[in-house]
Write an enzyme that holds these catalytic residues in place. Structure first.
Site, short mmCIF file in Angstrom:
data_model
loop_
_atom_site.label_atom_id
_atom_site.label_comp_id
_atom_site.label_asym_id
_atom_site.label_seq_id
_atom_site.Cartn_x
_atom_site.Cartn_y
_atom_site.Cartn_z
N LYS A 22 0.84 -1.22 0.00
CA LYS A 22 0.00 0.00 0.00
C LYS A 22 0.86 1.25 0.00
CE LYS A 22 -1.72 1.85 3.94
NZ LYS A 22 -1.45 3.29 4.05
N ASN A 23 1.82 1.31 0.93
CA ASN A 23 2.59 2.55 1.08
C ASN A 23 3.54 2.81 -0.08
OD1 ASN A 23 1.27 3.11 3.41
ND2 ASN A 23 3.00 2.76 4.80
N ARG A 91 -3.98 10.76 4.49
CA ARG A 91 -2.78 11.61 4.51
C ARG A 91 -1.86 11.40 3.32
NH1 ARG A 91 -0.12 14.74 8.27
NH2 ARG A 91 1.83 14.45 7.21
N CYS A 115 -3.88 13.22 12.76
CA CYS A 115 -4.76 12.06 12.79
C CYS A 115 -4.56 11.39 14.15
CB CYS A 115 -4.46 11.11 11.65
SG CYS A 115 -2.87 10.33 11.77
N ARG A 120 1.47 15.14 13.14
CA ARG A 120 1.90 14.94 11.76
C ARG A 120 2.10 16.24 10.98
NH1 ARG A 120 -0.56 9.37 9.58
NH2 ARG A 120 1.48 9.36 8.57
N PRO A 121 3.17 16.98 11.31
CA PRO A 121 3.46 18.23 10.60
C PRO A 121 3.92 18.01 9.15
CG PRO A 121 5.23 17.68 12.12
CD PRO A 121 4.17 16.65 12.32
N ILE A 122 4.00 19.10 8.38
CA ILE A 122 4.45 18.98 6.98
C ILE A 122 5.66 19.87 6.72
CG2 ILE A 122 2.26 18.23 5.95
CD1 ILE A 122 1.80 21.23 5.20
N ASP A 123 6.33 20.29 7.81
CA ASP A 123 7.45 21.22 7.63
C ASP A 123 8.56 20.67 6.72
OD1 ASP A 123 7.65 19.46 9.92
OD2 ASP A 123 9.58 20.39 10.34
N LEU A 124 8.81 19.36 6.79
CA LEU A 124 9.90 18.81 5.95
C LEU A 124 9.51 18.79 4.47
CD1 LEU A 124 11.05 15.90 8.30
CD2 LEU A 124 12.22 18.08 7.90
C1 UD1 Z 1 4.61 7.05 6.17
C2 UD1 Z 1 3.65 5.90 6.08
C3 UD1 Z 1 3.13 5.52 7.47
C4 UD1 Z 1 4.29 5.25 8.41
C5 UD1 Z 1 5.27 6.42 8.42
C6 UD1 Z 1 6.53 6.15 9.21
C7 UD1 Z 1 2.64 6.21 3.90
C8 UD1 Z 1 1.41 6.50 3.12
N1 UD1 Z 1 2.53 6.29 5.23
O1 UD1 Z 1 3.89 8.17 6.65
O2 UD1 Z 1 2.34 4.33 7.33
O3 UD1 Z 1 3.79 5.08 9.72
O4 UD1 Z 1 5.70 6.71 7.05
O5 UD1 Z 1 7.16 5.00 8.74
O6 UD1 Z 1 3.66 5.88 3.34
N2 UD1 Z 1 7.48 14.59 10.36
C9 UD1 Z 1 7.85 15.88 10.63
N3 UD1 Z 1 7.71 16.80 9.62
C10 UD1 Z 1 7.26 16.46 8.38
C11 UD1 Z 1 6.93 15.13 8.13
C12 UD1 Z 1 7.04 14.21 9.14
O7 UD1 Z 1 8.26 16.22 11.74
O8 UD1 Z 1 7.19 17.34 7.52
C13 UD1 Z 1 7.59 13.59 11.44
C14 UD1 Z 1 6.29 12.83 11.70
O9 UD1 Z 1 5.42 13.56 12.55
C15 UD1 Z 1 6.81 11.56 12.32
C16 UD1 Z 1 8.11 11.32 11.56
O10 UD1 Z 1 8.48 12.58 11.01
O11 UD1 Z 1 7.12 11.79 13.68
C17 UD1 Z 1 7.99 10.31 10.43
O12 UD1 Z 1 6.86 10.61 9.63
P1 UD1 Z 1 6.82 10.35 8.08
O13 UD1 Z 1 7.93 9.43 7.68
O14 UD1 Z 1 6.73 11.64 7.36
O15 UD1 Z 1 5.43 9.60 7.92
P2 UD1 Z 1 4.56 9.62 6.60
O16 UD1 Z 1 5.47 9.72 5.44
O17 UD1 Z 1 3.46 10.61 6.73
#
Ligand code: UD1
Length: 420
Positions: A22-23, A91, A115, A120-124
């Protein structure tokens, strides 16, 4: 709405097949926005989430045909706006941002929000695309981004919790059509990123290092359509290994990548389960004796995956002794504790960790699924519990496990899908 009714206490035996990942499928479907050519993607799991991504692609102008587990995508993207209704349900939809920017140099994508597993921020994601020269604003819950032309750049994409899977995916996709070289340092190393890199290469992208913390992309003018087979889902495979261990069973998990599951395999072996690679695609798990408790800390790949944390907790819940579970990727991902406790588990939270005191027996109860992997943990608990477990809101499960009830019944479980 539907629920699962599980009669617990049965041993499992035989072969269970793992579906496509899926991912990995979600960003790969999004990547088809980068080309006007025809893309044929095989071994796509039929899930709520993959169907949501297909709907989103259609809303952006693509023609999407679904035939069994094959999805064919054609036509040009003619809309750069990803609507709130679709992004808020999943997401993973946010990963259309990168390809829309790569193809059209503009995108308006609803912010996904948090969620139940965390903020779950989007800063990165934003840091990465802005490094490519994109200007971005936030307006009424949307990211509005544009650039005259995306330009390659070196960037560091690590955050407080390590690398980000979908931020890495977004930047990789945007950079394939940018001018010049992009270097992503502290990129996510998950197998899903490796798969995305392989798919982009098959489309004609110049990309190296995917699957390592340093990915180098040299922008090209155009990408072409391609045909691609999705790799199998390591989290589904890992869930089956844990289910076998919990039910003291002997099963062959077919189409499971051993190398993608080393952290889990290592843990299961160290607590007393027999786990063996069979040929190049299968894993046999055999568990006859009482296991030992062991702590885990989740980390980005190749560490113990957060997406298997809830299922591992269900296993520890019926393993005598004390174990401590620490989720360093999503520190608040513990919604399943309360539901497992309703079945007789003894789990409590303490400053960022869960402390599990394994009990001899769980008891069937009505429980509520709160998110995808938490639901899988409840199914596991239902399989080992004495009596009948009813799991409500199984639409969460249907987001990520293809025909789970059918697959489990084929190896001796008793799971029925009923109207709530
Ligand atoms: C993906 C997976 C999810 C999995 C997660 C971690 C998909 C569709 N989903 O989610 O199933 O649980 O990887 O393996 O592939 N973070 C930040 N800033 C950002 C983005 C993330 O601080 O801009 C943090 C998140 O809050 C979290 C960590 O980084 O603590 C990892 O998250 P991330 O790898 O981004 O998860 P997703 O890609 O959303």
């Amino acid at each position: 709405m539907e629920k699962f009714v599980i009669e617990g206490g049965r041993r499992l035996s035989g072969e269970i097949h793992v579906s496509g990942s899926k991912n990995a499928t979600l960003p790969i479907l999004a990547a088809t926005l980068l080309t006007d050519g025809v893309c044929e993607i095989r071994n796509v799991p039929k899930l709520r989430d993959t169907l949501t991504m297909c709907k989103l692609l259609r809303s952006l102008g693509k023609t999407v045909d679904i035939s069994g587990n094959k999805v064919t995508i054609s036509g040009a993207v003619n809309n750069h706006e990803a609507d709130y209704k679709l992004v808020s349900t999943m997401r993973g939809s946010f990963c259309v941002l990168g390809p829309l920017l790569g193809k059209l140099s503009k995108a308006k994508v609803s912010m996904p929000g948090g969620c139940v597993i965390g903020v779950r921020p989007i800063d990165l994601h934003m840091k990465g695309i802005m490094a490519l020269g994109v200007k971005a604003d936030f307006d009424a819950g949307y990211v509005i981004a544009h650039a005259a032309r995306l330009k390659g750049a070196q960037m560091y994409l690590g955050g407080t919790f390590g690398s980000s899977v979908l931020a890495t995916a977004n930047v990789m996709m945007a950079a394939t059509l940018a001018h010049g070289e992009t270097i992503i340092e502290c990129a996510a190393c998950e197998p899903e990123i490796e798969d995305l890199g392989n798919f982009l290469s098959a489309m004609g992208a110049k990309i190296q290092g995917h699957g390592t913390p340093r990915i180098v992309i040299n922008g090209v003018k155009k990408l072409n359509g391609t045909s691609y087979k999705m790799a199998s889902d390591r989290i589904e495979a890992g869930t089956f290994l844990l289910m076998a261990a919990a039910t003291k069973s002997d099963i062959l998990v077919k189409d499971a990548h051993y190398n993608h599951l080393l952290a889990l395999v290592d843990k299961l072996q160290s607590i007393g389960a027999e786990v063996k690679r069979v040929g190049s695609h299968d894993i046999r798990v055999k568990c006859k004796k009482t296991l030992k408790p062991a702590n885990i800390v989740t980390h980005p790949h190749p560490g113990f995956p957060t997406d298997l944390q809830a299922q591992y907790m269900a296993l520890m819940a019926i393993t005598p002794g004390v174990s401590i579970i620490n989720d360093r990727v999503f520190p608040d991902r513990f919604m399943h504790i309360a539901e497992l406790n309703r079945m007789g588990a003894q789990i409590r939270r303490d400053t960022g960790v869960a402390i599990v005191e394994g009990v001899k027996q769980l008891y069937g109860a009505p429980v509520m699924a709160s998110d995808l992997r938490a639901s899988a943990a409840l199914v596991m608990a239902g399989l080992v519990a004495k009596g009948k477990t009813e799991i409500y809101r199984i639409y969460h499960l249907d987001r990520g496990y293809e025909n789970l009830d059918v697959k489990l019944n084929n190896i001796g479980a008793k799971v029925s899908r009923e109207k709530e």
